[in-house]
Design an enzyme around this catalytic site. Sequence first.
Site, PDB file in Angstrom:
ATOM      1  N   THR A   1      -9.516   1.102  -9.265  1.00 12.16           N
ATOM      2  CA  THR A   1      -8.817  -0.204  -8.885  1.00 12.16           C
ATOM      3  C   THR A   1      -8.676  -1.227  -9.784  1.00 12.16           C
ATOM      4  O   THR A   1      -9.457  -1.052 -10.756  1.00 12.16           O
ATOM      5  CB  THR A   1      -9.191  -0.261  -7.374  1.00 12.16           C
ATOM      6  OG1 THR A   1      -9.041   0.722  -6.617  1.00 12.16           O
ATOM      7  CG2 THR A   1      -8.513  -1.649  -6.684  1.00 12.16           C
TER       8      THR A   1
ATOM      9  N   GLY B   1     -13.521  -0.876  -7.179  1.00 13.80           N
ATOM     10  CA  GLY B   1     -14.824  -0.486  -6.946  1.00 13.80           C
ATOM     11  C   GLY B   1     -14.933   0.225  -5.625  1.00 13.80           C
ATOM     12  O   GLY B   1     -16.113   0.717  -4.914  1.00 13.80           O
TER      13      GLY B   1
ATOM     14  N   ASN C   1      -6.054   4.299  -6.925  1.00 17.31           N
ATOM     15  CA  ASN C   1      -7.144   4.803  -6.289  1.00 17.31           C
ATOM     16  C   ASN C   1      -8.462   5.582  -7.212  1.00 17.31           C
ATOM     17  O   ASN C   1      -9.026   4.819  -7.782  1.00 17.31           O
ATOM     18  CB  ASN C   1      -6.915   6.194  -5.318  1.00 17.31           C
ATOM     19  CG  ASN C   1      -7.962   6.375  -4.392  1.00 17.31           C
ATOM     20  OD1 ASN C   1      -8.915   5.794  -4.237  1.00 17.31           O
ATOM     21  ND2 ASN C   1      -8.017   7.570  -3.739  1.00 17.31           N
TER      22      ASN C   1
ATOM     23  N   THR D   1      -3.980  -0.489  -7.341  1.00 20.49           N
ATOM     24  CA  THR D   1      -4.823   0.568  -7.293  1.00 20.49           C
ATOM     25  C   THR D   1      -4.042   1.860  -7.655  1.00 20.49           C
ATOM     26  O   THR D   1      -2.817   1.749  -7.014  1.00 20.49           O
ATOM     27  CB  THR D   1      -5.846   0.875  -6.317  1.00 20.49           C
ATOM     28  OG1 THR D   1      -6.663   2.105  -6.632  1.00 20.49           O
ATOM     29  CG2 THR D   1      -5.095   1.147  -4.915  1.00 20.49           C
TER      30      THR D   1
ATOM     31  N   ARG E   1       0.951  -1.005   0.160  1.00 23.97           N
ATOM     32  CA  ARG E   1      -0.130  -0.002   0.291  1.00 23.97           C
ATOM     33  C   ARG E   1       0.891   1.305  -0.165  1.00 23.97           C
ATOM     34  O   ARG E   1       1.865   1.359   0.780  1.00 23.97           O
ATOM     35  CB  ARG E   1      -0.782  -0.043   1.166  1.00 23.97           C
ATOM     36  CG  ARG E   1      -1.789   1.138   1.329  1.00 23.97           C
ATOM     37  CD  ARG E   1      -2.838   1.046   0.515  1.00 23.97           C
ATOM     38  NE  ARG E   1      -3.980   1.709   0.891  1.00 23.97           N
ATOM     39  CZ  ARG E   1      -4.937   2.130   0.273  1.00 23.97           C
ATOM     40  NH1 ARG E   1      -5.151   1.563  -1.130  1.00 23.97           N
ATOM     41  NH2 ARG E   1      -6.205   2.789   0.741  1.00 23.97           N
TER      42      ARG E   1
ATOM     43  N   SER F   1      -7.813   1.071   3.092  1.00 25.91           N
ATOM     44  CA  SER F   1      -8.165   0.650   2.049  1.00 25.91           C
ATOM     45  C   SER F   1      -9.626  -0.163   2.035  1.00 25.91           C
ATOM     46  O   SER F   1      -9.820  -0.843   3.273  1.00 25.91           O
ATOM     47  CB  SER F   1      -7.167  -0.228   1.243  1.00 25.91           C
ATOM     48  OG  SER F   1      -7.510  -0.730   0.258  1.00 25.91           O
ATOM     49  N   SER F   2     -10.211  -0.327   0.997  1.00 25.09           N
ATOM     50  CA  SER F   2     -11.430  -1.385   0.918  1.00 25.09           C
ATOM     51  C   SER F   2     -10.950  -2.586  -0.001  1.00 25.09           C
ATOM     52  O   SER F   2     -11.776  -3.673   0.100  1.00 25.09           O
ATOM     53  CB  SER F   2     -12.556  -0.711   0.471  1.00 25.09           C
ATOM     54  OG  SER F   2     -13.014   0.415   1.004  1.00 25.09           O
TER      55      SER F   2
ATOM     56  N   ASP G   1      -7.770   8.414   0.726  1.00 23.68           N
ATOM     57  CA  ASP G   1      -8.180   7.408   1.359  1.00 23.68           C
ATOM     58  C   ASP G   1      -7.996   7.413   3.039  1.00 23.68           C
ATOM     59  O   ASP G   1      -8.538   6.756   3.577  1.00 23.68           O
ATOM     60  CB  ASP G   1      -7.749   5.804   0.985  1.00 23.68           C
ATOM     61  CG  ASP G   1      -8.560   5.565  -0.303  1.00 23.68           C
ATOM     62  OD1 ASP G   1      -9.566   6.026  -0.781  1.00 23.68           O
ATOM     63  OD2 ASP G   1      -8.171   4.548  -0.949  1.00 23.68           O
TER      64      ASP G   1
HETATM   65  N1  GLY Z   1      -8.302   3.497  -3.241  1.00 22.91           N
HETATM   66  C1  GLY Z   1      -9.297   2.337  -3.203  1.00 22.91           C
HETATM   67  C2  GLY Z   1      -9.092   1.438  -1.809  1.00 22.91           C
HETATM   68  O1  GLY Z   1      -7.985   1.296  -1.602  1.00 22.91           O
HETATM   69  O2  GLY Z   1     -10.100   0.841  -1.451  1.00 22.91           O
END
Ligand code: GLY
Length: 561
Positions: free
Chosen positions: A370, A462, A390, A388, A97, A441-442, A412
Amino acid sequence: MKLRQLFLLSFTLLLVFCKKPKPEIGVITQKAMVVSAREEASKIGSDILKKGGNAFDAMVATELALAVAYPYAGNIGGGGFMIYRKNDGEIGALDYREKAPLAAHKDMYLDSLGNVIEGKSTIGAMAVGVPGTVAGVFEAHKKLGSLPIEEILQPVIDLAKHGVIVTKKQEARIKEYQPKFLEANNESIIFDKHWKENDTIKYAPLAETLTQIQKNGRDEFYKGETAKKLANFIQENGGIITEEDLAKYEAKWRTPITFQYDDLRIISMSPPSSGGVCLAQIMNAIESYDLDTYQHNSLKYIQVITEAERRAYADRSHFLGDPDFVNIPLDTLISKNYAKLRMNDFSFEKPTSSKDVSHGTIEMIESDETTHYSIVDQFGNAVSVTTTINGAYGSKLYCSELGFFLNNEMDDFSSKPGEPNMFGLVGAKANEISPEKRMLSSMTPTIVEKNGKLFMVVGTPGGSTIITSVLQTILNVHEFKMGMQEAVNQPRFHHQWLPDIIKMEPIGFGIKVKNKLEKLGYAIDETNSLVIGKVDAILVLPDGKLEGGADHRGDDTAVGF
Ligand code: GLY
């Protein structure tokens, strides 16, 4: 028209619109498969496997090929997460990340009155986090790869040199974002041209950057000439990333989140992604409901899932952040008991209002476009990676000399606790900005075992809808016995606590169901997300063959042998 005729016409229309899409069977291969957002990347990954490379070699190749073929989200200017499962059952998680630069501070996106400055965390150099992708692929290769890195990079460099054919969807995307490219960049960039479907875009500067990386290794990007050029470029454009920031970047091995759902063992990404934790919370909360007896995407099904999602996203917002900076009550959050407690006030009679759902009370011991790809190799190793920059084309800032877009991952973080980010996610203190911290993050790269054996590799882009798209894909296979492609094709919905609405893809849900939901008091929004997620997944079939689920919502493609 008589009332009876009107009724018959409406009924016929209803039948037409509610007709289920034909089940589709995805690509089926005997031994190995790569599913990604672009055919070129899947093919390069699959060719590496054919040469005798393993899933980790293919991961390096696919990731970097996406950086060439899919600049919308594929990257070397961003970051990502990998979940793996080796053929002997060993599992692991790699966190590459992005992180906040050393000069970052918690109020960096606020004006003198404490208000969020619009666009500062989303467009241009100030939005950029220190990129992790090159460190990530080299780390994965060092620990688990088998072929020489030079050999893996060569087809990617060749792709950049020879160019990539523009698809119809890509033509539309480039056109859509051109005004933003002009806003973010001082000079004209390659994507300002009016590219049309079937044109070939050649990426000579990116080919050169990758050649330098091939020659000098990961340090070329973090400590070499490329690092110098990158830091200078960012600063010339008003950013704060320095050579020191790049030199200090390290990818990190993490322990994946694991949990049981019926006879499945789910292996997913741990913080700084909220993906695995949220997925665990939602699946724990819904496990005791007989979902397979509800009709797929029926009223009751949507209600249970929505309410579980509402509660999990409320917790996400409060508790989750970079585990190196914040204390996360992980064991409690992903426990079955906690999930049961959280669902205590759920009733089929009416929605719970998000105003009445706060984070759960957990005693803390002192002290957020992403892309995703899934790989299974001929040896039985599996890799699930979500990567990603983002937003679409990240910060839109493009370094023409080096040939890539920079991320806008700083968005984020919660720029101001309580204010929503570009995905509408409301953050809290746990995710406030700090130097060298990773933003929440998701991303939810996930591998599923059934009866101790590899069953599924799944993930999606997404933003905040990633978690809920992965969830629905797993449930489609497990609860409703769909094949991989059929599961990926299904329409999706999403709830994230705030805003208090159910997002739904506009095509595929029955009018009756939507009416019933609204009658109960649920707010539905079909206007904001024409598509939710672009899932790329692989299912191990009972006979050991692999079925790919490549999402038709994009140009996604499964390739294998
Ligand atoms: N930038 C989207 C995520 O990391 O969830």
